[in-house]
Structure formats: structure tokens, C-alpha cells
Design a protein around this motif. Sequence first.
Motif, PDB file in Angstrom:
ATOM      1  N   ARG A  80       0.814  -1.212   0.000  1.00 14.80           N
ATOM      2  CA  ARG A  80       0.000   0.000   0.000  1.00 14.80           C
ATOM      3  C   ARG A  80       0.848   1.262   0.000  1.00 14.80           C
ATOM      4  N   ASP A  81       2.120   1.134   0.432  1.00 14.57           N
ATOM      5  CA  ASP A  81       3.005   2.289   0.534  1.00 14.57           C
ATOM      6  C   ASP A  81       3.917   2.456  -0.673  1.00 14.57           C
ATOM      7  N   PRO A  85      -2.677   2.221  -6.777  1.00 17.22           N
ATOM      8  CA  PRO A  85      -3.886   1.405  -6.628  1.00 17.22           C
ATOM      9  C   PRO A  85      -4.072   0.360  -7.720  1.00 17.22           C
ATOM     10  N   GLN A  88      -1.678  -2.431  -7.089  1.00 18.15           N
ATOM     11  CA  GLN A  88      -2.151  -3.254  -5.978  1.00 18.15           C
ATOM     12  C   GLN A  88      -3.237  -4.216  -6.452  1.00 18.15           C
ATOM     13  N   GLY A 122      -3.279  -4.692   1.847  1.00 19.77           N
ATOM     14  CA  GLY A 122      -2.248  -3.692   1.592  1.00 19.77           C
ATOM     15  C   GLY A 122      -1.062  -3.779   2.515  1.00 19.77           C
ATOM     16  N   SER A 123      -1.198  -4.555   3.601  1.00 19.21           N
ATOM     17  CA  SER A 123      -0.090  -4.705   4.543  1.00 19.21           C
ATOM     18  C   SER A 123       0.891  -5.792   4.118  1.00 19.21           C
TER      19      SER A 123
END
Length: 301
Positions: A80-81, A85, A88, A122-123
Amino acid sequence: NTHSSSLSRRDILTRGVQAVTAGFLAPAVAETKAASSETLVQQLYGSMDEAQRKTLCFAWSDPRRLKVDNNWHITPQKIRDVLKPDQQDLVREIFDKLHSDEYKSEVWRQFDHDNKGDGGFGSASIAIFGEPGTKQFEFVLTGRHCTRRCDGDSEKGAAFGGPIFYGHAAQGFNEKPDHPGNAYWYQAKRANEVFQALDGKQREIALLAESRDEDGNDTVKLTGKTKDLEGISVSDLSADQKDLVKKVIGDLLKPFRQSEREESMKYIEAGGFDNLHMAFFKNQDVGKDGVWDVWQIEGPN
């Protein structure tokens, strides 16, 4: 294991790891054709800018490529960082297509649940080794209770691109003996069907005091041995009992894409199905109910 990937199995159990019904799978067999996930890895790689490639892309020889553990991040940057989008979304689709249509909903349920406290999908973290589209490349995704790979058969003779991990802490660290809600408890139930089918003498051989420590890659290190493995040899089972063992293996492979399942079975059988050994471990019996929560199946391949 929510806080450290270096804890031994016994250390974690002391904290109550009864919650984690989990599986390390050693590499068993090669994927023969590039699948949709591999094509999407090429697309993801092509979308990366220079900064992203510097952060997430590494040489094929990097030792992280074949590392496996119960809870770790292959790169410190979470997707996520570091990914946009749409990138991802590509990672999500890559992960999705590594799993079977019949079982992927359970895989997602486990992943979303176990990674919820860290921010969900996202982690997770990813890395790409080599160059997608060439003869040697591999995509790896890691997170809590998750190590997955796809490599277009770059790692010869190994299913999944190398060792993988999956598990589920469905109720924190103190699940009940029947592990309600655990996505992978069905596998242990199937394994216990084998134990229930054993006669008294067979049970004495199959039931051991305690399992070996969980130790990252060493947990799934292949010995190549056909004899003197822990537990009872499949060669000492009846035809009906052997059929039950085959169902256990089928259930272990059930969450994954069909090509991976078929190739894994091919290589397991090449190593000699009768050379497999199955063991159950007495001291980690949650609820002391004689339904063995910790067990293993191992063979030369």
C-alpha cells in the motif's frame, strides 16, 4: 507469531498457538506452463517505475527468494506504501489466480482475517526476482500466515516456485479443540481419519511424543530419505488406509490451482507414494481429546 517469525514451534505453543492450524509445504514439482498469475507478474513489472523496481526487484540469486516463514515481510515496504492502486489490484489478482476456484474464497477469508489488524491486503509485501518474461523470474508475496510464489517454472523441479506457508488464527491464540472457523482445520480432520483407521500396533508407530521445532526453511528441508522418517510408513498400510492418505494429500493441495495440484501429485508419486511417512504428536493435543492437532506427512520429495 504475530510479533516474531523467529519463535520456535514450542515457544509459540507456550503462548497458545493452538489457534494456528497451519501448513508449510515443501516444493514438490515443477509447473510446466506459465499461468495467468505469471502473465500478470510481467504486467506488474512493466508498470513499475525506476524507484519501485529499486525497492521491490532483486537478482535471481538473492537468498530471500526461497525463504519461507509463518509471519514475515520479504521487503520492509508494504504494497500500500509502494504500489499505485492499479498495481495493488494486479497483485491481488496474481494472488487470487494462484488458488483454486473451489477454495479461493476460504483463502481470502483467512488472509483478510489474519491481516486485518495490520491493515488487510495492503499490509502484505512483495518482491520480484530476476526479470519477468525471461527464463528466470519469481514473484513472492508475504504476510502473516502467508508465503506464496509464482515463477513460470523457473525453479526447476519445484511446485509453487519453492516452499510456501499458509495458516489461520481463527480465534486468536486460544482456539477450541474443534477449531471453529479455521479455514484449514478440514485438513487435520482428514488426517485424523487416517489415525482412526490404524490398528493398535500401527498407532504406536504413528503417534510420537512431540514434533520437531518450527524453524523457517529447515522445517520443510527435503532429506531424500525413503526410510527412518518420523511416524508410520505408507508401505505398512492397507489399501484402504493408503486411500485415506491420498485424500489427506488431496486436501492439502485443494486450495491451489489445478496445474500445481496435478504436478505435485506427479512428483510425490515419482518419489514413491509408499515412501511417505505420517506422524501425529501427542503433547500438543488441544483439549486432550485424542484428535491430533499437530501432525505431518513427509517423504523424499
